[in-house]
Design an enzyme around this catalytic site. Structure first.
Site, mmCIF file in Angstrom:
data_model
loop_
_atom_site.group_PDB
_atom_site.id
_atom_site.type_symbol
_atom_site.label_atom_id
_atom_site.label_comp_id
_atom_site.label_asym_id
_atom_site.label_seq_id
_atom_site.Cartn_x
_atom_site.Cartn_y
_atom_site.Cartn_z
ATOM 1 N N SER A 71 0.843 -1.183 0.000
ATOM 2 C CA SER A 71 0.000 0.000 0.000
ATOM 3 C C SER A 71 0.878 1.232 0.000
ATOM 4 O O SER A 71 2.038 1.179 0.398
ATOM 5 C CB SER A 71 -0.870 0.031 1.247
ATOM 6 O OG SER A 71 -0.062 0.379 2.350
ATOM 7 N N LYS A 72 0.275 2.330 -0.455
ATOM 8 C CA LYS A 72 1.136 3.498 -0.646
ATOM 9 C C LYS A 72 1.657 4.065 0.672
ATOM 10 O O LYS A 72 2.635 4.797 0.679
ATOM 11 C CB LYS A 72 0.458 4.552 -1.509
ATOM 12 C CG LYS A 72 -0.627 5.350 -0.892
ATOM 13 C CD LYS A 72 -1.032 6.436 -1.888
ATOM 14 C CE LYS A 72 -2.256 7.145 -1.367
ATOM 15 N NZ LYS A 72 -3.076 7.742 -2.362
ATOM 16 N N ARG A 73 1.058 3.684 1.780
ATOM 17 C CA ARG A 73 1.586 4.156 3.061
ATOM 18 C C ARG A 73 2.923 3.491 3.374
ATOM 19 O O ARG A 73 3.798 4.067 3.974
ATOM 20 C CB ARG A 73 0.600 3.889 4.195
ATOM 21 C CG ARG A 73 -0.466 4.980 4.337
ATOM 22 C CD ARG A 73 -1.411 4.667 5.460
ATOM 23 N NE ARG A 73 -2.054 3.373 5.285
ATOM 24 C CZ ARG A 73 -1.853 2.314 6.049
ATOM 25 N NH1 ARG A 73 -1.032 2.372 7.076
ATOM 26 N NH2 ARG A 73 -2.490 1.179 5.807
ATOM 27 N N LYS A 74 3.034 2.234 2.965
ATOM 28 C CA LYS A 74 4.232 1.484 3.346
ATOM 29 C C LYS A 74 5.237 1.298 2.211
ATOM 30 O O LYS A 74 6.409 1.071 2.457
ATOM 31 C CB LYS A 74 3.817 0.071 3.784
ATOM 32 C CG LYS A 74 3.120 0.010 5.099
ATOM 33 C CD LYS A 74 3.224 -1.407 5.642
ATOM 34 C CE LYS A 74 1.883 -1.907 6.093
ATOM 35 N NZ LYS A 74 1.797 -3.355 6.140
#
Ligand code: GLU
Length: 485
Positions: free
Chosen positions: A255-258
């Site tokens: 995911s773009k957070r990680k």
């Protein structure tokens, strides 16, 4: 449209940067279409107006084209089933949903958000399955139509049979059966009049003649609803293939957070499209000979979608780096040079000729193209001078470094022509004459000439810099050493 050949599609939602998962699914769909002489379509799923981003669509096109994953029909190139953008197909969804309302497969639901929230609370308290409680399922149709005609806000829901089960075959996972009591009365048209993904997706897949739906595993849970919509529209099912999601080593979904997930990021870093496709192909396929570095042609020839692996492929950037380096080194130098130039990785002041001279020295260690300017700045400009600490290796002293640099300066001055074999012989002579250990000679020289610890092969560096520049830099380093406190 249905002459027996494959029609596959991807259906990205334009909600942000082009996602690497889109390329992953596109690769498998397109490969399947190419293998069978079929077509690969691009549809834009833009019914979710709250998450819609106007610039996203073009970015998706650009990123997929950059990877070479071009399509045969799509919003930008048209095709026999146009329009290919869901926001332009509302009339078609309305027509289909009217049909579903008439046949009783769908019904209007006037429950407010508040009513639904209360019902949900109650279900939670009673430890019941959460879902639509069916309040409007049995409303009189004429009456419901009249309320709708007076613009009373409402949604349209799928009437899921209370009894029985829904089944379908996933070509990768086998038969899947779900009790209908587990399937919610899915909203088909929202209060804003736009269809949900579920309705629009099935209607479009039917209208576009899609024969093979290859998509990420996360949609598997929605497929029973889709099957019910196909049945309500009296249309045979396509073949479904749910490919494994891209995951981190801890099994979480990327995911773009990680993780870096934007294809633009991969491009800016200087990953080659060949390497990205190779890496993504490995997420679902292992070549029989375990040769992990391959090109798209080979994948297209040998891949068999029925044998796609169901394991959780780990999206491992270390592996991607390795694959990228391998592809960099497989490329013809002129092709690599052109790629560097086309992708904007050649510093503006650098001529193609100079870049061609230096490129062979750095390809061996280069992992991403973006490293080119950093790895070669010692050649194109005057690097910042090294410090005296850098010029004295751990296993040496100021004296050994002075000896190494002075000796090199003197021997280099005598070499003519200034060629690698002669340079190598001079260095060997220095080691021998002054009983220097290799690091005592090579480290100070490396720092003096390139101001870095991990330069290309030292002899090549010296040769490519030439006599005058090498001596000049050695001289400068000597001054630093002599004047250091
Ligand atoms: N719009 C969906 C997505 O963003 C498409 C899913 C499907 O392929 O059915 O992934």
């Amino acid at each position: 449209m249905t002459d027996g050949s494959v029609r596959a599609r991807i259906a990205p939602s334009p909600t942000g940067d082009p996602h690497v998962g889109t390329a992953y699914v596109a690769l498998f769909n397109r490969t399947l279409a190419r293998q069978t002489g079929g077509q690969f379509l691009l549809r834009i799923d833009d019914t979710d107006r709250t998450r819609y981003q106007a610039s996203s669509e073009q970015k998706i096109f650009d990123a997929l084209r950059w990877l070479g994953l071009d399509w045969d029909e799509g919003p930008d190139i048209g095709g026999p089933c146009a329009p290919y953008r869901q926001s332009e197909r509302n009339a078609i969804y309305q027509q289909k949903v009217d049909h579903l309302l008439e046949s009783g497969s769908a019904y209007r639901c006037f429950c407010s958000a508040e009513t639904l929230a209360k019902a949900r609370e109650k279900q939670k308290q009673d430890k019941m399955r959460l879902g639509y409680p069916g309040t409007c399922r049995d409303l009189d149709r004429v009456e419901a139509n009249q309320r709708a005609a007076k613009d009373e806000p409402h949604v349209i829901r799928l009437r899921v049979p209370a009894e029985g089960e829904t089944s379908f075959v996933d070509q990768i996972r086998g038969e899947i059966r779900v009790a209908n009591s587990e399937i919610d009365d899915q909203v088909l048209i929202k209060t804003d009049g736009f269809p949900t993904y579920h309705l629009a997706n099935v209607v479009d897949d039917i209208e576009f003649g899609i024969t093979h739906v290859v998509r990420a595993e996360e949609w598997l849970i929605s497929t029973p609803k889709h099957v019910l919509i196909y049945q309500a529209l009296d249309h045979p099912l396509p073949r479904f293939f749910h490919v494994p999601l891209l995951r981190n080593a801890d099994h979480s979904k990327i995911s773009k957070r990680k993780n870096p997930v934007s294809l633009d990021w991969f491009r800016e870093q200087g990953y080659l499209k060949e390497a990205i496709l190779n890496f993504l192909a490995l997420m679902g396929w292992s070549p029989p000979d375990e040769e992990e570095v391959f090109d798209l042609d080979r994948f297209q020839q040998e891949f068999n979608i029925e044998k796609i692996s169901t394991g959780a492929p780990v999206f491992d950037l270390v592996k991607l780096d390795w694959i990228n380096g391998m592809h960099i080194r497989r490329m013809e130098p002129q092709v690599l040079l052109k790629r560097l130039a086309d992708e904007g990785f050649l510093p503006p002041a650098v001529s193609q000729e100079d870049a061609a001279t230096i490129l062979p020295l750095v390809t061996e260690r280069m992992v991403r193209l973006a490293e080119f300017s950093d790895r070669t700045d010692w050649y194109f400009g005057d690097p910042i001078a090294p410090s005296s600490d850098q010029l004295i290796p751990k296993k040496g002293t100021r004296e050994t470094s002075l000896c190494a640099l002075e000796g090199s300066r003197e021997l280099f001055a005598e070499i003519s022509p200034f060629e690698p074999a002669a340079i190598e012989a001079a260095l060997a002579q220095l080691l021998d004459q002054h009983s220097l250990k290799k690091p005592q000679l090579f480290m100070p020289l490396r720092w003096a000439l390139t101001s870095r610890q991990d330069s290309p092969d030292l002899i090549e560096v010296i040769a490519v810099l030439g006599k005058d520049r090498s001596i000049e830099r050695i001289q400068r380093a000597l001054e630093i050493l002599v004047t250091a406190p």
